[in-house]
Design a protein around this motif. Sequence first.
Motif, mmCIF file in Angstrom:
data_model
loop_
_atom_site.group_PDB
_atom_site.id
_atom_site.type_symbol
_atom_site.label_atom_id
_atom_site.label_comp_id
_atom_site.label_asym_id
_atom_site.label_seq_id
_atom_site.Cartn_x
_atom_site.Cartn_y
_atom_site.Cartn_z
ATOM 1 N N CYS A 210 18.018 -2.298 70.375
ATOM 2 C CA CYS A 210 18.122 -3.265 70.865
ATOM 3 C C CYS A 210 19.951 -4.829 70.569
ATOM 4 N N VAL A 211 20.074 -4.281 69.781
ATOM 5 C CA VAL A 211 21.284 -5.380 69.255
ATOM 6 C C VAL A 211 22.529 -4.896 69.658
ATOM 7 N N VAL A 212 23.219 -3.406 69.829
ATOM 8 C CA VAL A 212 24.301 -2.911 70.683
ATOM 9 C C VAL A 212 23.526 -3.827 72.305
ATOM 10 N N THR A 213 22.634 -3.139 72.820
ATOM 11 C CA THR A 213 22.230 -3.553 74.594
ATOM 12 C C THR A 213 22.720 -5.266 74.657
ATOM 13 N N TRP A 214 21.716 -5.702 73.378
ATOM 14 C CA TRP A 214 21.788 -7.092 73.696
ATOM 15 C C TRP A 214 23.502 -7.564 73.798
ATOM 16 N N ILE A 215 23.725 -7.718 72.846
ATOM 17 C CA ILE A 215 25.458 -7.976 72.259
ATOM 18 C C ILE A 215 26.059 -6.914 74.372
ATOM 19 N N ALA A 216 26.052 -6.300 74.763
ATOM 20 C CA ALA A 216 26.458 -5.713 75.755
ATOM 21 C C ALA A 216 26.443 -6.365 76.720
ATOM 22 N N LEU A 217 25.192 -6.874 76.920
ATOM 23 C CA LEU A 217 24.277 -7.758 78.075
ATOM 24 C C LEU A 217 24.949 -9.456 77.628
ATOM 25 N N THR A 234 33.947 -6.704 77.722
ATOM 26 C CA THR A 234 34.430 -5.652 77.487
ATOM 27 C C THR A 234 34.629 -5.175 76.357
ATOM 28 N N THR A 235 35.865 -5.363 75.913
ATOM 29 C CA THR A 235 36.768 -5.352 74.353
ATOM 30 C C THR A 235 35.551 -5.679 72.971
ATOM 31 N N ARG A 236 35.090 -7.083 73.694
ATOM 32 C CA ARG A 236 34.386 -7.814 71.950
ATOM 33 C C ARG A 236 32.967 -7.157 72.680
ATOM 34 N N THR A 237 32.781 -6.614 73.051
ATOM 35 C CA THR A 237 31.447 -5.894 73.082
ATOM 36 C C THR A 237 31.011 -4.686 72.357
ATOM 37 N N VAL A 238 32.833 -3.966 72.748
ATOM 38 C CA VAL A 238 32.715 -2.576 71.869
ATOM 39 C C VAL A 238 33.118 -2.826 70.510
ATOM 40 N N VAL A 239 33.910 -3.801 70.073
ATOM 41 C CA VAL A 239 34.463 -4.567 68.429
ATOM 42 C C VAL A 239 32.854 -4.729 67.597
ATOM 43 N N ASN A 240 32.399 -5.640 68.896
ATOM 44 C CA ASN A 240 31.249 -6.988 67.636
ATOM 45 C C ASN A 240 30.176 -5.534 67.837
ATOM 46 N N SER A 241 29.608 -5.057 68.830
ATOM 47 C CA SER A 241 28.762 -3.790 68.225
ATOM 48 C C SER A 241 28.852 -3.303 67.081
ATOM 49 N N PHE A 243 30.879 -3.477 64.498
ATOM 50 C CA PHE A 243 30.855 -4.431 63.534
ATOM 51 C C PHE A 243 29.878 -4.213 63.445
ATOM 52 N N ALA A 244 27.976 -5.090 63.734
ATOM 53 C CA ALA A 244 26.910 -5.104 63.981
ATOM 54 C C ALA A 244 26.030 -3.299 63.314
ATOM 55 N N ILE A 245 26.349 -2.216 64.069
ATOM 56 C CA ILE A 245 26.691 -1.907 63.044
ATOM 57 C C ILE A 245 26.151 -0.188 62.355
ATOM 58 N N LEU A 246 27.119 -1.022 61.617
ATOM 59 C CA LEU A 246 27.925 -0.372 60.657
ATOM 60 C C LEU A 246 27.112 -1.493 58.981
ATOM 61 N N GLY A 247 27.640 -2.919 59.862
ATOM 62 C CA GLY A 247 26.608 -3.680 59.097
ATOM 63 C C GLY A 247 24.800 -4.451 58.836
ATOM 64 N N LEU A 248 23.951 -3.408 60.126
ATOM 65 C CA LEU A 248 23.479 -3.540 60.226
ATOM 66 C C LEU A 248 22.979 -1.926 59.027
ATOM 67 N N ASP A 249 23.511 -0.848 59.573
ATOM 68 C CA ASP A 249 23.371 0.447 58.855
ATOM 69 C C ASP A 249 23.524 0.123 57.166
ATOM 70 N N PHE A 250 24.293 -0.007 57.165
ATOM 71 C CA PHE A 250 24.299 -0.570 55.293
ATOM 72 C C PHE A 250 23.069 -0.765 55.023
ATOM 73 N N ILE A 251 22.318 -2.173 55.801
ATOM 74 C CA ILE A 251 21.621 -2.609 55.035
ATOM 75 C C ILE A 251 19.759 -2.137 55.740
ATOM 76 N N LEU A 252 19.786 -1.697 56.528
ATOM 77 C CA LEU A 252 19.007 -0.974 56.540
ATOM 78 C C LEU A 252 18.898 -0.016 55.501
ATOM 79 N N THR A 253 20.036 0.935 55.330
ATOM 80 C CA THR A 253 19.599 2.163 54.425
ATOM 81 C C THR A 253 19.215 1.159 53.141
ATOM 82 N N ALA A 254 19.772 0.265 52.933
ATOM 83 C CA ALA A 254 19.511 0.067 51.152
ATOM 84 C C ALA A 254 18.040 -0.394 51.382
ATOM 85 N N MET A 255 17.215 -0.996 52.394
ATOM 86 C CA MET A 255 15.909 -1.371 52.678
ATOM 87 C C MET A 255 15.207 0.443 52.784
ATOM 88 N N MET A 256 15.770 0.745 52.931
ATOM 89 C CA MET A 256 14.593 2.618 53.236
ATOM 90 C C MET A 256 15.335 3.353 52.816
#
Lengths: 259, 274
Positions: A210-217, A234-241, A243-256
Amino acid sequence: MLQLFQHLGHQTLSSFRKLGRGSYFLVNTLRGFPNILIRPRLLVNQMYSVGVLSFLIITISGLFVGMVLSLQGYYTLSDFGAEASLGVMVATALVRELGPVVTALLFAGRAGSALTAEVGLMKATEQLSGMEMMAVDPIQRIIAPRYLAGIISMPILAILFSSIGVLGGHLVGVGMLNVDDGAYWAQMQSKLDFRDDIINGMIKSLVFGCVVTWIALFEGYDAIPTSEGVSRATTRTVVNSAFAILGLDFILTAMMFGD
Amino acid sequence: MENSHNVSHNLVSVHNLSFYHGQRKIFDNISMNFERGKITAIMGPSGTGKTTLLKLIGGQLVPSNGKVIVDGQNVQQLTRTQLYELRKKMGMLFQSGALLTDLNVYDNVAFPLREHTHLPESMIRTLVLMKLQAIGLRGARNLMPNELSGGMARRVALARAIALDPLMIMYDEPFTGQDPISLGVLLHLIKALNTTLGLTSIIVSHDVHETSAIADYIYVISDGKVVDQGTPQDIKHSDSDWVQQFMNGDADGPVHFHYPAPDYVDDLLSYSTH
Ligand SMILES: Nc1ncnc2c1ncn2[C@@H]1O[C@H](COP(=O)(O)OP(=O)(O)OP(=O)(O)O)[C@@H](O)[C@H]1O
Ligand SMILES: [Mg+2]
């Protein structure tokens, strides 16, 4: 000093403004979903270019990540005489973390950047304006099917990545390092929990999708309609994605997993 | 300048419209009327906002002041759905063509038909081929947009713009990049669409002579204002020096060809001092 604050303030404001535009864009996109049901072809075409075309890179990466995991895992586990746990170690690492995260990072680079460039160029060449003037809403016609395709593709690609990774681990562990074949699979089966591991991993990759595709589009849709603008987006898509993936992964892992 | 056209005769009218691009004023309290069934031309130097005006009429841009009325409806007050309904009645030919690059010529022309009608494919085929025949590109139906020349792309865009048989059509620079033969055909086509189908046409163009030949009424705009308006004859014999210079393409006159700049010789010699 004052200038620094001014600059910071300006940056913050424009970030919030962008977030606002992005949210509005997201809501409109979601409203376009019912229309896809009438035109399933649009989705199928996008599933192909967003999902299927990412198969190769996901497969190859999954294979190598699994092989390396197995190799590194073996060196550590064999010190404790626990080589039999190699299978479960490889599988857990893949299903919980590496599958969703690495797939999402690869997806952002492979499919995300392509989506941004495609939508950005459509904007730059007035194709989106042209559609609007033909009374066709580009968000419904162009964005919504791509978004749904991204959301559906990501978990499937993550499953593919993890499965190939487990096979890669087997190839190295059992094939090269002589770990017992039965133990590799049996421990994996008994220790890997369907709900805790597999479902949680799937939820992660769904969120990433959801997040990566949203950022890209959105980056494509919001790009400055020039070649330079599209290239930056295009660059921003890759960089921001990333960050978003790694940050969210931490949060989700902590929750799960952090009970 | 208000003019005396009867309001109900106007398919499109622009009232006291002002528009800014960022800080820059593009239109300053401008009013124009576009009569039903007539060809109205908008002329003016490059960068005066002709394309912007068409986008304001199509509801893609929102004016800072004033209003745009199309077919009795205030474009800015319409809901999204109403606006999209209205746009089905407006064709627009973009300056760049704006063809969908992932579809071939045939599918581009069929696009609005497939989106907005439930016609069977056989009927769509007939309609598409008719439109392509009219612009002379029936044989090019399988080409992709990147295989077309600029002039061809604009003709395909024209075929697409008339696919839904709209009430009105806005042409943004339809003549640029056309060879004399296509130009003649295009002029004839625009005129024919206008006379046979009663299509209201708005043409934005720099091509003074071609446009004068088919337009019923001309607006000349510059610096956000209407500098002159009238029939082609009126404009031709305008007593404004500005309009005379524009229509005749003289380099000397009240309009400066150069963007404001420091003295040329000073500029050339100022390198050493920076
Ligand atoms: N997105 C934008 N942001 C800021 N300024 C813009 C933007 N688009 C256009 N402009 C400015 O608005 C002015 C009018 O542009 P427009 O494209 O309407 O001109 P035009 O009359 O169609 O010119 P041409 O005949 O060259 O096509 C230009 O001077 C341009 O610099
Ligand atoms: Mg223009």
